[in-house]
Design a protein around this motif. Structure first.
Motif, PDB file in Angstrom:
ATOM      1  N   HIS A  85       0.527  51.196 -48.904  1.00 53.22           N
ATOM      2  CA  HIS A  85      -1.007  51.161 -48.911  1.00 53.22           C
ATOM      3  C   HIS A  85      -1.508  52.537 -48.312  1.00 53.22           C
ATOM      4  N   LYS A  86      -1.444  53.860 -49.006  1.00 51.20           N
ATOM      5  CA  LYS A  86      -1.805  55.001 -48.635  1.00 51.20           C
ATOM      6  C   LYS A  86      -3.345  55.245 -49.003  1.00 51.20           C
ATOM      7  N   TYR A  87      -3.677  54.755 -50.021  1.00 51.06           N
ATOM      8  CA  TYR A  87      -4.968  55.375 -50.641  1.00 51.06           C
ATOM      9  C   TYR A  87      -6.178  54.282 -50.569  1.00 51.06           C
ATOM     10  N   GLU A  88      -7.304  54.282 -50.204  1.00 52.22           N
ATOM     11  CA  GLU A  88      -8.257  53.315 -50.315  1.00 52.22           C
ATOM     12  C   GLU A  88      -8.447  52.474 -51.558  1.00 52.22           C
ATOM     13  N   GLY A  89      -8.335  51.147 -51.516  1.00 47.82           N
ATOM     14  CA  GLY A  89      -8.616  50.401 -52.816  1.00 47.82           C
ATOM     15  C   GLY A  89      -7.502  50.258 -53.558  1.00 47.82           C
ATOM     16  N   ARG A  90      -6.547  50.928 -53.282  1.00 50.50           N
ATOM     17  CA  ARG A  90      -5.322  50.917 -54.422  1.00 50.50           C
ATOM     18  C   ARG A  90      -4.246  50.716 -53.366  1.00 50.50           C
ATOM     19  N   ALA A  91      -3.206  49.829 -53.732  1.00 52.65           N
ATOM     20  CA  ALA A  91      -1.841  49.910 -53.363  1.00 52.65           C
ATOM     21  C   ALA A  91      -0.814  49.782 -54.292  1.00 52.65           C
ATOM     22  N   LEU A  92       0.313  50.316 -53.826  1.00 53.72           N
ATOM     23  CA  LEU A  92       1.444  50.472 -54.896  1.00 53.72           C
ATOM     24  C   LEU A  92       2.765  49.641 -54.473  1.00 53.72           C
ATOM     25  N   LEU A  93       2.958  48.858 -55.397  1.00 59.55           N
ATOM     26  CA  LEU A  93       4.017  48.062 -55.238  1.00 59.55           C
ATOM     27  C   LEU A  93       5.451  48.442 -55.655  1.00 59.55           C
ATOM     28  N   ILE A 137      -3.769  47.096 -58.298  1.00 65.92           N
ATOM     29  CA  ILE A 137      -2.432  47.159 -57.830  1.00 65.92           C
ATOM     30  C   ILE A 137      -1.700  48.018 -58.900  1.00 65.92           C
ATOM     31  N   ILE A 138      -0.980  48.776 -58.041  1.00 65.70           N
ATOM     32  CA  ILE A 138      -0.061  49.850 -59.329  1.00 65.70           C
ATOM     33  C   ILE A 138       1.407  49.328 -58.905  1.00 65.70           C
ATOM     34  N   LEU A 139       1.990  48.964 -60.162  1.00 67.17           N
ATOM     35  CA  LEU A 139       3.407  48.700 -60.183  1.00 67.17           C
ATOM     36  C   LEU A 139       3.976  49.822 -60.386  1.00 67.17           C
ATOM     37  N   LEU A 168      -4.892  46.305 -63.073  1.00 62.50           N
ATOM     38  CA  LEU A 168      -3.325  46.383 -62.928  1.00 62.50           C
ATOM     39  C   LEU A 168      -3.023  47.672 -63.466  1.00 62.50           C
ATOM     40  N   ARG A 169      -2.369  48.389 -62.691  1.00 60.27           N
ATOM     41  CA  ARG A 169      -1.921  49.760 -63.233  1.00 60.27           C
ATOM     42  C   ARG A 169      -0.275  49.643 -63.240  1.00 60.27           C
ATOM     43  N   ILE A 170       0.262  50.320 -64.218  1.00 61.56           N
ATOM     44  CA  ILE A 170       1.698  50.196 -64.323  1.00 61.56           C
ATOM     45  C   ILE A 170       2.156  52.081 -64.439  1.00 61.56           C
ATOM     46  N   PRO A 259      -3.830  63.065 -70.750  1.00 61.23           N
ATOM     47  CA  PRO A 259      -3.353  63.565 -69.829  1.00 61.23           C
ATOM     48  C   PRO A 259      -4.039  63.245 -68.330  1.00 61.23           C
ATOM     49  N   TYR A 260      -3.531  62.915 -67.700  1.00 64.72           N
ATOM     50  CA  TYR A 260      -3.914  62.467 -66.221  1.00 64.72           C
ATOM     51  C   TYR A 260      -3.609  63.602 -65.173  1.00 64.72           C
ATOM     52  N   TYR A 261      -2.559  63.412 -64.621  1.00 64.68           N
ATOM     53  CA  TYR A 261      -2.207  64.375 -63.580  1.00 64.68           C
ATOM     54  C   TYR A 261      -0.887  65.446 -63.982  1.00 64.68           C
ATOM     55  N   CYS A 262      -1.025  66.470 -63.457  1.00 61.74           N
ATOM     56  CA  CYS A 262       0.180  67.403 -63.525  1.00 61.74           C
ATOM     57  C   CYS A 262       0.598  67.870 -61.991  1.00 61.74           C
ATOM     58  N   ARG A 302      -1.065  67.949 -55.989  1.00 61.79           N
ATOM     59  CA  ARG A 302       0.291  67.927 -55.132  1.00 61.79           C
ATOM     60  C   ARG A 302       0.156  66.667 -54.216  1.00 61.79           C
ATOM     61  N   GLU A 303       1.114  66.021 -53.810  1.00 56.88           N
ATOM     62  CA  GLU A 303       0.938  64.988 -52.766  1.00 56.88           C
ATOM     63  C   GLU A 303       1.552  65.498 -51.578  1.00 56.88           C
ATOM     64  N   ILE A 304       0.427  65.350 -50.575  1.00 55.27           N
ATOM     65  CA  ILE A 304       0.727  66.093 -49.257  1.00 55.27           C
ATOM     66  C   ILE A 304       0.611  64.838 -48.240  1.00 55.27           C
ATOM     67  N   TYR A 309      -5.555  61.291 -50.623  1.00 57.52           N
ATOM     68  CA  TYR A 309      -5.504  61.448 -52.090  1.00 57.52           C
ATOM     69  C   TYR A 309      -4.662  62.256 -52.469  1.00 57.52           C
ATOM     70  N   LYS A 310      -4.301  62.094 -53.781  1.00 57.57           N
ATOM     71  CA  LYS A 310      -3.558  63.518 -54.252  1.00 57.57           C
ATOM     72  C   LYS A 310      -4.340  64.751 -54.528  1.00 57.57           C
ATOM     73  N   THR A 311      -3.790  65.785 -53.492  1.00 56.53           N
ATOM     74  CA  THR A 311      -4.580  66.758 -53.484  1.00 56.53           C
ATOM     75  C   THR A 311      -4.664  67.858 -54.465  1.00 56.53           C
TER      76      THR A 311
HETATM   77  C1  LIG Z   1      -0.226  58.469 -56.189  1.00 53.72           C
HETATM   78  C2  LIG Z   1      -0.286  57.160 -55.441  1.00 53.72           C
HETATM   79  C3  LIG Z   1      -1.174  56.216 -55.750  1.00 53.72           C
HETATM   80  C4  LIG Z   1      -2.289  56.535 -57.030  1.00 53.72           C
HETATM   81  O1  LIG Z   1      -3.031  57.653 -56.780  1.00 53.72           O
HETATM   82  P1  LIG Z   1      -4.222  57.884 -57.755  1.00 53.72           P
HETATM   83  O2  LIG Z   1      -4.909  59.202 -57.466  1.00 53.72           O
HETATM   84  O3  LIG Z   1      -5.230  56.887 -57.936  1.00 53.72           O
HETATM   85  O4  LIG Z   1      -3.782  58.116 -59.175  1.00 53.72           O
HETATM   86  C5  LIG Z   1      -1.603  55.056 -54.974  1.00 53.72           C
HETATM   87  N1  LIG Z   1      -0.713  54.964 -53.935  1.00 53.72           N
HETATM   88  C6  LIG Z   1       0.173  55.519 -53.657  1.00 53.72           C
HETATM   89  C7  LIG Z   1       1.130  55.397 -52.524  1.00 53.72           C
HETATM   90  C8  LIG Z   1       0.645  56.817 -54.510  1.00 53.72           C
HETATM   91  O5  LIG Z   1       1.585  57.491 -54.109  1.00 53.72           O
END
Ligand SMILES: *Cc1c(COP(=O)(O)O)cnc(C)c1O
Ligand code: SF4
Length: 319
Positions: A85-93, A137-139, A168-170, A259-262, A302-304, A309-311
């Motif tokens: 749970h690094k980003y607000e509102g979203r968690a990744l499983l 929730i991101i799977l 639900l995001r996969i 396309p979403y992210y590069c 880029r993820e920092i 958020y993804k920068t």
């Molecule tokens: C990339 C990522 C997300 C999703 O980020 P979005 O910018 O919403 O696509 C969520 N949680 C983690 C831990 C991530 O690495």
């Protein structure tokens, strides 16, 4: 069928084994490539952009300054948990420790997946249920679509019990690299009936990865109300030209995917030979913005570690 031996790969792509052997090394992160992806590799071409993504290359032995085992800080932040749970509102499983394919540039190549086994799900689900700030929730993984169909359905039903979850995001590379494997009738029916907003973010780096089979699989997900997006990684010798990325965006769109992210390469040990220099990166994106409609230009990020958020990466920014 999944290829895990170099001689099988050599036979499939019509390159003599001795020649392939000279380019490869032994790695703990082993050769693994599904037949569909291997079939998209051009026969006889040692420089093929798909082959480069999966061949354990001698270049992986190079060490480079700034390349580490945990470039995005996930291991440090959370060595054994399956919920990030690094980003607000979203968690990744971390849904599954496995992938159908081993991408040589992957930042997860050193991730201790054995420790993120299913027994942690229960704990993750309890955490999710108590935190009403989480709406999505991101799977992820590994690759969630490597789970059994029954396992996926069971997980979805449990997630649906949590009232504050809306989306639900996969995140999966399976629909691209092994499209038939993502075609699970009962799972698709359960998705169709689900109350969730549904997003599938696939991962495709080069237009040659897309085929009639990927198109059909994407369509099955669209038919059950899933929004399809793509993320790619900018990779030297694979897709580091405006022409290739343009063809990728257009072909994705023709198969119903935006396309979403590069992503800029995560600086993981063993992947330095994939990094694209800053100046060509700007030139590529400048060309894309000029020559494509805005909705076909992926966001360069880029993820920092530690950032909320993804920068986004802009020209003149210090990368
Ligand atoms: C990339 C990522 C997300 C999703 O980020 P979005 O910018 O919403 O696509 C969520 N949680 C983690 C831990 C991530 O690495
Ligand atoms: S499919 Fe994704 S998680 Fe798996 S090896 Fe490739 S990039 Fe890494």
């Amino acid at each position: 069928m999944i290829i895990q031996r170099l001689d099988e790969l050599a036979a499939q792509i019509d390159i003599p084994l001795e020649i392939l052997q000279r380019k490869t090394l032994n790695s703990d992160f082993k050769l693994k490539v599904p037949m569909h992806f291997a079939q998209q590799i051009e026969k006889g071409n040692l420089d093929d952009p798909l082959l480069r993504q999966i061949l354990p290359s001698i270049e992986e032995a190079q060490t480079a300054v700034g390349f580490s085992q945990d470039p995005v800080g996930d291991l440090k932040a959370n060595p054994t948990e399956s919920l990030l749970h690094k980003y607000e509102g979203r968690a990744l499983l971390i849904t599954s420790p496995q992938c159908d394919i081993h991408c040589r540039y992957c930042f997860r190549r050193h991730f201790p997946y054995e420790q993120a086994k299913k027994r942690h799900w229960q704990q993750a689900l309890e955490l999710l249920a108590t935190d009403s700030s989480i709406h999505e929730i991101i799977l992820s993984g590994g690759d969630p679509l490597t789970l059994s169909e029954a396992g996926l359905i069971d997980l979805l039903h449990q997630l649906e019990q949590i009232p504050h979850l809306e989306t639900l995001r996969i995140h999966s590379r399976t629909p691209v690299v092994a499209p038939n494997r993502a075609n699970m009738k009962n799972w698709l029916a359960v998705l169709n009936a689900s109350r969730f907003n549904k997003v599938l973010v696939v991962h495709c780096n080069h237009p040659n990865e897309l085929s009639d089979e990927t198109h059909q699989t994407f369509q099955l997900y669209r038919d059950v109300g899933v929004t399809l997006l793509n993320q790619c990684v900018l990779l030297k010798g694979v897709n580091d030209s405006a022409g290739t990325l343009k063809r990728l965006s257009k072909k994705l769109f023709s198969q119903g995917v935006l396309p979403y992210y590069c992503h800029l390469l995560d600086r993981v040990e063993g992947a330095a030979h994939f990094e694209v220099d800053t100046t060509p990166t700007w030139q590529i994106f400048e060309t894309l913005r000029k020559e494509l409609p805005g909705y076909l230009v992926p966001k360069l990020v880029r993820e920092i570690a530690g950032e909320p958020y993804k920068t986004p990466i802009y020209e003149n920014a210090d990368t």
